[in-house]
Design a protein around this motif. Structure first.
Motif, short mmCIF file in Angstrom:
data_model
loop_
_atom_site.label_atom_id
_atom_site.label_comp_id
_atom_site.label_asym_id
_atom_site.label_seq_id
_atom_site.Cartn_x
_atom_site.Cartn_y
_atom_site.Cartn_z
N ASP A 1 0.83 -1.20 0.00
CA ASP A 1 0.00 0.00 0.00
C ASP A 1 0.87 1.26 0.00
OD1 ASP A 1 -2.33 -1.46 0.03
OD2 ASP A 1 -2.63 -1.30 2.20
N ARG B 1 1.33 5.27 0.80
CA ARG B 1 0.84 6.22 1.79
C ARG B 1 0.81 7.63 1.18
NH1 ARG B 1 4.76 5.05 6.69
NH2 ARG B 1 6.15 4.50 4.96
N MET C 1 -5.78 7.49 -0.58
CA MET C 1 -4.86 6.39 -0.82
C MET C 1 -5.55 5.03 -0.82
SD MET C 1 -2.44 8.23 -1.54
CE MET C 1 -1.44 6.83 -2.08
N SER C 2 -6.62 4.87 -0.05
CA SER C 2 -7.33 3.59 -0.06
C SER C 2 -7.89 3.31 -1.45
CB SER C 2 -8.45 3.59 0.97
OG SER C 2 -9.20 2.39 0.91
N THR C 3 -8.51 4.33 -2.06
CA THR C 3 -9.03 4.18 -3.42
C THR C 3 -7.91 3.87 -4.40
OG1 THR C 3 -10.88 5.67 -3.02
CG2 THR C 3 -10.21 5.37 -5.31
N ASN D 1 -4.92 2.47 -3.77
CA ASN D 1 -4.34 1.15 -3.53
C ASN D 1 -5.25 0.03 -4.02
OD1 ASN D 1 -1.90 2.01 -2.30
ND2 ASN D 1 -2.99 2.42 -0.39
N GLN D 2 -6.55 0.16 -3.77
CA GLN D 2 -7.49 -0.87 -4.23
C GLN D 2 -7.52 -0.94 -5.74
OE1 GLN D 2 -11.34 -0.15 -2.45
NE2 GLN D 2 -10.51 -0.16 -0.37
N TRP E 1 -4.15 -2.50 -7.17
CA TRP E 1 -4.14 -3.94 -6.94
C TRP E 1 -5.10 -4.65 -7.90
CZ3 TRP E 1 -1.27 -6.89 -3.44
CH2 TRP E 1 -1.66 -8.22 -3.28
N LYS F 1 0.00 -9.57 0.98
CA LYS F 1 0.58 -8.48 1.77
C LYS F 1 1.01 -8.92 3.17
CE LYS F 1 -2.00 -4.91 -0.73
NZ LYS F 1 -2.96 -3.79 -0.65
N ASP G 1 -11.80 10.86 -5.37
CA ASP G 1 -11.62 9.44 -5.67
C ASP G 1 -11.40 9.18 -7.16
OD1 ASP G 1 -11.73 8.58 -3.07
OD2 ASP G 1 -13.86 8.09 -3.11
N ARG H 1 -8.32 7.10 -8.70
CA ARG H 1 -8.49 5.95 -9.61
C ARG H 1 -7.75 6.18 -10.92
NH1 ARG H 1 -13.73 5.66 -7.23
NH2 ARG H 1 -14.54 7.15 -8.75
#
Length: 444
Positions: free
Chosen positions: A43, A45, A54-56, A58-59, A62, A76, A150, A154
């Motif tokens: 992930d 940061r 960052m969550s959007t 990283n997902q 991946w 991970k 977001d 993306r």
């Protein structure tokens, strides 16, 4: 459909390092079961206003790399700490910790997100851990810029993944689109919709408040065609995509005009029609429906023509000329007709691979009538391979522009929805969930 145009940012971009000795992988080999590249994707940061995005990011990164079919992403839970964020964090000991057990990755992605001038900035690196020293490991270094939301996260993830995929001989699906038929509930009107390749950005195209089916898209993505019952009998509609407008395709006087398909140059449309009192023959016409003429002359139903995207010289189609519907091939002038499916069961929905050598289609071979599964076939040898098994009714396969993915409709979840999968039948992902959805066609 054209990709969105983003405002350029005057900013010092780091160099893109595409080293000449990075071996391109055999993409087709990976799809049919060859070895995949082991890659670690920790992930990223973020600093300042970037952490919320960052969550959007990283997902999305991946998911793009998983769906590419090229990579074996290391879990991970095996990753060592601390995780590098930039080259200064990456020394010989760090390199060894990712290359050796338990990770044993050949490649590593790392980087971080930041903000500048109210824009999201992603700095990403790909390191080849097999090169011996950190100084030699850098395979990709680049900055990516998106909006502070977001959607921007993306976008940067899709672009970073696309660059990684390209290094290994693959093609990213970012920017491609899937047209399909959507129905809010059983009995409701059917309309043509479009979505991005990953199922996002779903929105309506046709607005006839009736029965609208059988979408088709030109090879360059500039035109779509479909069948509408707006005038009670099925007729063909052709739209330009950008801007979206009706080109007023001329339909022959007939009880049925259906199953439109574009020639590779986008200048003509082949379709099925009952014109002349026979249902149904295949016709070829100009993009506006003029200069139409019959191509087949069978007394039986010929429908669903698809023209070889590589040569423009061959057509696969569905016909009942030998009994239950089967897949046939012919020259674009109607000559040299031969059956491709073996005559058992029912076969329909042919779709050409971009290389013009393979088709995907739906077939009931070996199953009860009406229980379709997705198959692929090498046209020259007629060797086939079954991709779906015992998971509802699977129909309307459509090749992605990368030649590695297929979209298809399936009732495996109870109601018909659109899925994508790799061309070996693995990595199936559901793309739609609301209402009922049918007949996907993948385009640029």
């Amino acid at each position: 459909m054209k990709k969105p145009v983003f405002i350029a940012l005057i900013w010092a971009l780091s160099s893109l390092a595409l080293t000449s000795n990075l071996a391109a992988q055999d993409f087709k080999g990976n799809i049919v079961g060859g070895s995949k590249v082991k890659i670690a994707v920790p992930d990223f940061r973020g600093s300042a206003g970037a952490p919320a995005l960052m969550s959007t990011f990283n997902q999305t990164l991946w998911g793009d790399l998983v769906s590419a079919g090229l990579f074996d992403l290391v879990a991970k839970t095996f990753y060592p700490h601390p995780i590098p964020q930039q080259p200064s964090d990456f020394g010989a000991a760090t390199m060894a910790s990712w290359l050796n057990p338990p990770v044993q990755a050949s490649y590593l992605t790392f980087g971080y997100g930041a903000t500048q001038d109210n824009l999201f900035v992603l700095r990403g690196w790909l390191y080849d851990l097999t090169r011996g020293t950190p100084a030699q490991a850098q395979a990709l270094a680049k900055n990516y810029i998106g909006s502070m939301d977001d959607a921007g996260a993306r976008k940067t993830a899709h672009e970073f993944a696309a660059d990684i995929i390209a290094l290994f001989g693959g093609k990213s699906l970012f920017g491609t689109h899937i047209y399909y038929v959507h129905q809010a509930y059983a009995g409701a009107p059917k309309e043509v919709w479009v979505m991005d390749w990953d199922g996002s950005n779903q929105h309506q195209i046709s607005r006839y408040n009736g029965l609208t089916i059988q979408p088709s898209v030109s090879s360059d993505g500039s035109h779509i065609a479909f069948v509408s019952y707006a005038k009670r009998t099925p007729g063909i509609v052709v739209f330009s995509v950008d801007p979206l407008r009706d080109l007023h395709f001329y339909n022959q006087m007939a009880s049925v005009n259906s199953s439109p398909a574009f020639t590779p140059d986008g200048k003509q449309v082949m379709y099925s029609s009952s014109a002349g009192g026979r249902c149904c023959r295949l016709f070829l016409a100009n993009l506006d429906g003029t200069n139409f003429h019959p191509v087949t002359h069978s007394e039986f139903i010929d429908t669903e023509p698809k023209i070889n995207p590589k040569t423009g010289a061959q057509v696969v189609f569905v016909s009942g000329r030998s009994g239950p519907q089967q897949i046939y091939q012919m020259s674009i002038d109607g000559g040299n007709i031969e059956r491709l499916s073996d005559g058992t069961g029912e076969a329909s929905n042919p779709s050409w691979h971009p290389n013009g050598e393979i088709i995907a289609f739906a077939w009931t071979r070996g199953f009860a009538a009406g229980k379709f599964n997705i198959f692929t076939m090498d046209v020259a040898s007629k060797r086939y391979n079954q991709l779906t098994h015992d998971e509802g009714r699977n129909e309307n396969p459509s090749w992605a522009p990368d030649g590695t993915h297929l979209a298809f409709a399936s009732t495996r979840g109870g109601r018909s929805q659109i899925y994508s999968m790799l061309a070996n039948g693995t990595e199936a992902q559901r793309l739609t969930s609301d209402g009922l959805n049918f007949s996907p066609v993948w385009g640029k």
